[in-house]
Design a protein around this motif. Structure first.
Motif, PDB file in Angstrom:
ATOM      1  N   GLN A 213      -0.171   5.780  11.646  1.00 33.95           N
ATOM      2  CA  GLN A 213      -1.351   6.588  11.946  1.00 33.95           C
ATOM      3  C   GLN A 213      -2.553   6.113  11.130  1.00 33.95           C
ATOM      4  OE1 GLN A 213      -0.342  10.705  11.415  1.00 33.95           O
ATOM      5  NE2 GLN A 213       0.992  10.786  13.208  1.00 33.95           N
ATOM      6  N   VAL A 214      -2.302   5.548   9.950  1.00 35.09           N
ATOM      7  CA  VAL A 214      -3.406   4.985   9.168  1.00 35.09           C
ATOM      8  C   VAL A 214      -4.046   3.830   9.929  1.00 35.09           C
ATOM      9  CG1 VAL A 214      -3.992   3.856   6.988  1.00 35.09           C
ATOM     10  CG2 VAL A 214      -2.275   5.664   7.026  1.00 35.09           C
TER      11      VAL A 214
ATOM     12  N   THR B 112       5.747   6.051   5.907  1.00 36.17           N
ATOM     13  CA  THR B 112       4.514   6.214   6.682  1.00 36.17           C
ATOM     14  C   THR B 112       4.842   6.743   8.083  1.00 36.17           C
ATOM     15  OG1 THR B 112       3.668   4.306   5.492  1.00 36.17           O
ATOM     16  CG2 THR B 112       2.409   5.060   7.391  1.00 36.17           C
ATOM     17  N   VAL B 113       3.982   7.624   8.595  1.00 39.69           N
ATOM     18  CA  VAL B 113       4.174   8.197   9.930  1.00 39.69           C
ATOM     19  C   VAL B 113       3.719   7.181  10.972  1.00 39.69           C
ATOM     20  CG1 VAL B 113       3.583  10.093  11.470  1.00 39.69           C
ATOM     21  CG2 VAL B 113       3.786  10.493   8.998  1.00 39.69           C
ATOM     22  N   ALA B 114       4.571   6.907  11.958  1.00 38.63           N
ATOM     23  CA  ALA B 114       4.257   5.915  12.985  1.00 38.63           C
ATOM     24  C   ALA B 114       3.271   6.484  14.003  1.00 38.63           C
ATOM     25  CB  ALA B 114       5.534   5.463  13.688  1.00 38.63           C
ATOM     26  N   SER B 115       2.492   5.585  14.615  1.00 45.75           N
ATOM     27  CA  SER B 115       1.539   5.993  15.650  1.00 45.75           C
ATOM     28  C   SER B 115       2.228   5.968  17.027  1.00 45.75           C
ATOM     29  CB  SER B 115       0.337   5.050  15.642  1.00 45.75           C
ATOM     30  OG  SER B 115       0.739   3.770  16.121  1.00 45.75           O
ATOM     31  N   ASP B 116       1.464   6.356  18.050  1.00 49.27           N
ATOM     32  CA  ASP B 116       2.005   6.402  19.404  1.00 49.27           C
ATOM     33  C   ASP B 116       1.816   5.086  20.148  1.00 49.27           C
ATOM     34  OD1 ASP B 116       2.703   9.022  18.951  1.00 49.27           O
ATOM     35  OD2 ASP B 116       0.774   9.803  19.654  1.00 49.27           O
TER      36      ASP B 116
ATOM     37  N   PRO C  59       0.828  -1.214   0.000  1.00 49.35           N
ATOM     38  CA  PRO C  59       0.000   0.000   0.000  1.00 49.35           C
ATOM     39  C   PRO C  59       0.862   1.263   0.000  1.00 49.35           C
ATOM     40  CG  PRO C  59      -0.802  -1.583   1.604  1.00 49.35           C
ATOM     41  CD  PRO C  59       0.515  -2.106   1.117  1.00 49.35           C
ATOM     42  N   LYS C  60       0.287   2.336  -0.563  1.00 53.83           N
ATOM     43  CA  LYS C  60       0.972   3.619  -0.562  1.00 53.83           C
ATOM     44  C   LYS C  60       1.130   4.134   0.877  1.00 53.83           C
ATOM     45  CE  LYS C  60      -0.664   4.912  -5.162  1.00 53.83           C
ATOM     46  NZ  LYS C  60      -1.410   5.912  -5.954  1.00 53.83           N
ATOM     47  N   PRO C  61       2.095   5.033   1.100  1.00 51.43           N
ATOM     48  CA  PRO C  61       2.329   5.497   2.480  1.00 51.43           C
ATOM     49  C   PRO C  61       1.080   6.075   3.158  1.00 51.43           C
ATOM     50  CG  PRO C  61       4.142   6.155   1.059  1.00 51.43           C
ATOM     51  CD  PRO C  61       3.108   5.562   0.165  1.00 51.43           C
ATOM     52  N   ASP C  62       0.223   6.766   2.400  1.00 47.47           N
ATOM     53  CA  ASP C  62      -0.964   7.344   3.025  1.00 47.47           C
ATOM     54  C   ASP C  62      -2.062   6.319   3.252  1.00 47.47           C
ATOM     55  OD1 ASP C  62      -2.494   8.809   0.047  1.00 47.47           O
ATOM     56  OD2 ASP C  62      -1.415   6.933   0.371  1.00 47.47           O
ATOM     57  N   ARG C  63      -1.819   5.040   2.873  1.00 49.21           N
ATOM     58  CA  ARG C  63      -2.808   3.994   3.103  1.00 49.21           C
ATOM     59  C   ARG C  63      -2.219   2.786   3.812  1.00 49.21           C
ATOM     60  NH1 ARG C  63      -6.136   3.701  -2.674  1.00 49.21           N
ATOM     61  NH2 ARG C  63      -6.829   5.887  -2.706  1.00 49.21           N
ATOM     62  N   ASP C  64      -0.955   2.842   4.157  1.00 45.89           N
ATOM     63  CA  ASP C  64      -0.287   1.690   4.768  1.00 45.89           C
ATOM     64  C   ASP C  64      -0.536   1.680   6.266  1.00 45.89           C
ATOM     65  OD1 ASP C  64       1.200  -0.502   5.214  1.00 45.89           O
ATOM     66  OD2 ASP C  64       3.061   0.256   4.379  1.00 45.89           O
TER      67      ASP C  64
END
Length: 808
Positions: free
Chosen positions: A305-306, A277-281, A250-255
């Protein structure tokens, strides 16, 4: 006594108005408490589900990547087996085999081992083969490719198949850099694929330059009693980690995952790939190990974050919905308790309305009887619970010949049916339902697998004749829902059954006729929206496509799955063109069958336009594989010399014309070599024609072994032969002629001894035709014979060589 006098009070001593508020308050508090409990349980369940979903995503991502890594090893091993099982692999063979393997790999290459003493000869040989200078090279300190320094051994890239727009640096010595040299040494020692440390790949775009080199040694296949030999070369896969890992994900904004890949054997722990992709907390972490060759890679996975957005908590929704539900329920109970009196009044009003409705239904019942009597084409018969007939409409009178007065109250429904059918039906129902069903009820009981469907029966008419009907039975209920009898509806299907029997007889006849027709007969429709369908397919279609005709009628696309991929689109296009022009359809195409393999099929059909749109074809298909095989054999015989097995004069003339046309359109060189056996008539006279034929065959064998794949060797007739050399100038053709001359005179032939020939070489000149080129080659042969035979002459060059043998 009025209802409100006996109506009990809620909570005894509390008034009804106060009780309504109290009930509403208690329900609201209980609902809030229950909502809080559910919310707490949901929050705990949500955390468990998030962990499970994350582990599922991690396992799925790990499995996908491991499959990709294993796939790269399998593809490289298949390329290595290709070299092991082949004596000599040309550039075209390598490209044809390696090109389909390029999936998530930037390039596949072949690099042979070349010693210091072999370098010069190797470079010269490759330069001659390619037509351009070929030098073994290495990178200097400025990052430029320069000729490699003197070493004991080189492993240059010889063949390469790549996806890169920048190409591949052919001739690059893999031993010139430590990382590549280390991977090659490990592959040589273990005999298995080895992987290099992370490196910047040569000849690739900067975005894909970071990757590894997967190397596998290629050795000659071991024979009995001998160990595995040293590799004589290496096959390599240039793998960009970005391409191998990221493509298809998946693309970074959907991974949902943040991924990082590190080589565990790398001392610097450089990151080979890291997703954007930006990691979540969240504190969720998934660590896995991936293996490629002799290296192990650490795969670190974290939620993004996704992932958080797709797995948000429903706690607030539960609290909101629970509070609203509690509030609504308390309000509803308040309304129910406070408006009980109003509900009782509404019940009384509804009772009055129902009594009025009952009167209306009685009137409608009388109208229904009139409607039943008006249905003269359908027999409608009603019975009571004992089976005695109490309704017999006009349609039943016309169908069975009885009058209603004769039947109502005197006959049962059983008396109208054929007794043998009732007994057989009773027996089958008893077995299916597990209990005894009387014959008198057999027509009224539905089987478990045939609910609410009409069934065929035979009725006895007044004159004793039988009538075939379809019967549908149902239960009769009174106004209170009580079972009071049965209703049977009969429809005469005598004519319909005759029509079905006629159609079945026609189908049987058509099936018998089509069974004796070679091939298959079909009716095929192309409906709007590209809907393909076989409405008829004879048994011969099974032999043509190895598909059951019944399956063809269900799914016509199975036929196109059998058609050869190179012919499928052409067949579809011809069908659409036939539908558009309503023209006769005729095609010859190949099919790939599971059992018989490749077969040739010929199909013909005549189209007609359907009234509702679309096209209907009537046609047949037949197997013409034997005819095609005969055509190929005839074609091969027409261009082959029957004695020597090489091409004949006709094929030579056709090829020469083709090459001349090509040279007129493009630039290049073309040469011919003509040879005539010296004193061949003397051989025939002295030893016989059988020995002479053997000499011709042995000469063709020796010369064919020395020719290149691009050269065309033909027999013009008798003892005259011709070699067509495309892309070959006069000097190169002269060298080749000398090799052919030497191959004849260096070894004697059985019975006759040394056999020599006179060679003539001619190279095409600008604006020269076919006749001029052949005339100059023939003239060169004539000069060679006049000069004493057993020599090579070139037209106009003055070059000649005498064999030193005189047979005059």
């Amino acid at each position: 006594m009025p209802l409100q006098a006996v109506r009990p009070k809620i909570l005894g001593f509390i008034s009804e108005q106060a009780s309504a508020w109290l009930v509403a308050l208690v329900v609201l508090l209980a609902g809030c408490a229950l909502t809080a409990i559910v919310a707490w349980a949901a929050a705990d369940l949500y955390q468990q589900q998030v962990r499970q979903r994350f582990q599922l995503l991690v396992n799925e991502r790990y499995t996908r990547l491991q499959e990709r890594f294993e796939d790269q090893e399998q593809r490289l091993n298949s390329l290595r087996r290709f070299f092991v099982n082949s004596d000599d692999v040309s550039r075209e063979e390598f490209d044809g085999f390696a090109e389909p393997l390029l999936l998530r790999a930037r390039a596949y290459s072949w690099a042979p081992r070349v010693s210091r003493g072999q370098r010069s000869q190797f470079e010269q040989h490759e330069s001659d083969q390619r037509g351009t200078p070929f030098v073994i090279r290495e990178l200097n300190s400025a990052g430029q490719l320069v000729p490699a320094a003197e070493r004991d051994e080189y492993i240059p890239v010889l063949y390469s198949q790549t996806q890169s727009l920048l190409g591949t640096p052919l001739g690059f010595d893999l031993l010139a850099q430590p990382l590549r040299r280390s991977a090659l040494e490990r592959a040589r020692l273990t005999g298995k694929p080895a992987v290099s440390q992370p490196m910047q790949l040569v000849g690739l775009e900067p975005a894909y330059a970071t990757g590894v080199l997967l190397v596998a040694p290629v050795s000659h296949a071991p024979t009995a009693g001998q160990p595995q030999s040293e590799p004589y070369g290496y096959v390599m896969a240039v793998i960009s980690m970005r391409q191998l890992v990221a493509e298809g994900l998946p693309k970074p904004d959907r991974d949902n995952l943040v991924m990082q890949l590190v080589d565990t054997s790398d001392v610097q722990k450089r990151v080979l790939f890291e997703s954007g992709t930006v990691a979540s907390d969240r504190d969720l972490v998934g660590a896995r190990r991936l293996s490629l060759g002799d290296h192990v890679y650490a795969l670190d996975l974290r939620p993004s974050q996704v992932f958080d957005q797709a797995n948000h908590s429903s706690l607030s929704t539960i609290l909101t919905m629970g509070g609203l539900l509690s509030l609504l329920l308390s309000a509803l109970l308040y309304v129910l308790v406070s408006q009980r009196q109003r509900a009782l009044k509404l019940v009384e009003q509804r009772t009055v309305q129902l009594r009025m409705r009952e009167q209306e239904l009685r009137g409608a019942h009388g109208q229904l009887r009139s409607v039943l009597n008006a249905a003269t084409q359908v027999a409608i018969i009603a019975t009571d619970l004992r089976g005695v007939i109490n309704t017999f409409n006009a349609g039943a009178e016309r169908m069975l010949g009885f009058k209603a007065e004769q039947v109502v109250g005197a006959h049962t429904l059983e008396s109208l049916h054929l007794a043998s059918e009732l007994e057989a039906r009773s027996t089958s129902l008893s077995v299916a339902l597990g209990k005894r069903i009387p014959a008198s009820q057999a027509m009224l009981v539905e089987s478990p697998d045939n609910l609410h469907e009409a069934r065929e029966w035979s009725l006895i008419r007044q004159d004793g004749s039988q009538l075939t009907v379809n019967m549908l039975a149902t239960v009769l209920l009174d106004d209170h829902g009580l079972w009071i009898g049965h209703l049977a509806i009969y429809l005469d299907i005598t004519e319909q059954k005759r029509a079905y029997e006629a159609l079945a007889a026609r189908d049987r006849l058509l099936k018998k006729l089509s069974a004796h027709v070679p091939g298959g007969i079909f009716q095929f429709t192309l409906e709007p929206r590209d809907n393909w369908k076989f409405i008829y397919a004879s048994d011969g279609m099974r032999d043509i496509y190895e598909i059951d005709p019944g399956l063809l009628q269900q799914d016509a696309k199975k036929v196109f799955e059998r058609i050869h991929p190179l012919d499928a689109e052409r067949v579809r296009a011809s069908i659409r063109l036939s539908a558009l022009q309503l023209s006769h359809w005729r095609e010859e195409y190949r099919v790939l069958l599971p059992q018989r393999g490749l077969r040739w099929i010929r199909g013909e059909a005549t189209p007609e336009e359907l009234p509702a749109g679309g096209t209907l074809w009537h046609g047949y298909v037949s197997d013409i594989s034997d005819l095609k095989r005969v055509e190929e054999e005839l074609r091969a015989l027409s261009i082959t010399d029957s004695l020597t097995g090489i091409h004949n004069r006709r094929y030579f003339q056709d090829r020469l014309k083709i090459e001349m046309v090509r040279l007129n359109r493009t630039s290049g060189a073309l040469s011919v070599i003509m040879l005539d056996i010296d004193h061949f008539k003397r051989i025939n006279d002295r030893h016989g024609h059988a020995v002479g034929d053997g000499v011709l065959q042995e000469l063709c064998k020796r010369i064919s072994q020395r020719l290149r794949r691009t050269d065309v060797f033909c027999r013009l007739g008798g003892e005259e032969f011709m070699v067509l050399c495309p892309q070959t100038d006069g000097a190169q053709a002269y060298i080749l002629a000398m090799e052919l001359w030497s191959s004849l005179r260096n070894a004697p032939m059985e019975t006759v001894g040394i056999v020599t020939a006179s060679f003539g070489v001619a190279s095409r000149r600008v604006d020269e035709g076919v006749d001029g080129l052949l005339l100059r080659a023939d003239s060169a042969v004539y000069v060679a014979k006049q000069a004493g035979r057993d020599r090579v002459e070139t037209c106009g060059s003055g070059l000649a060589r005498d064999g030193g043998i005189s047979t005059n």
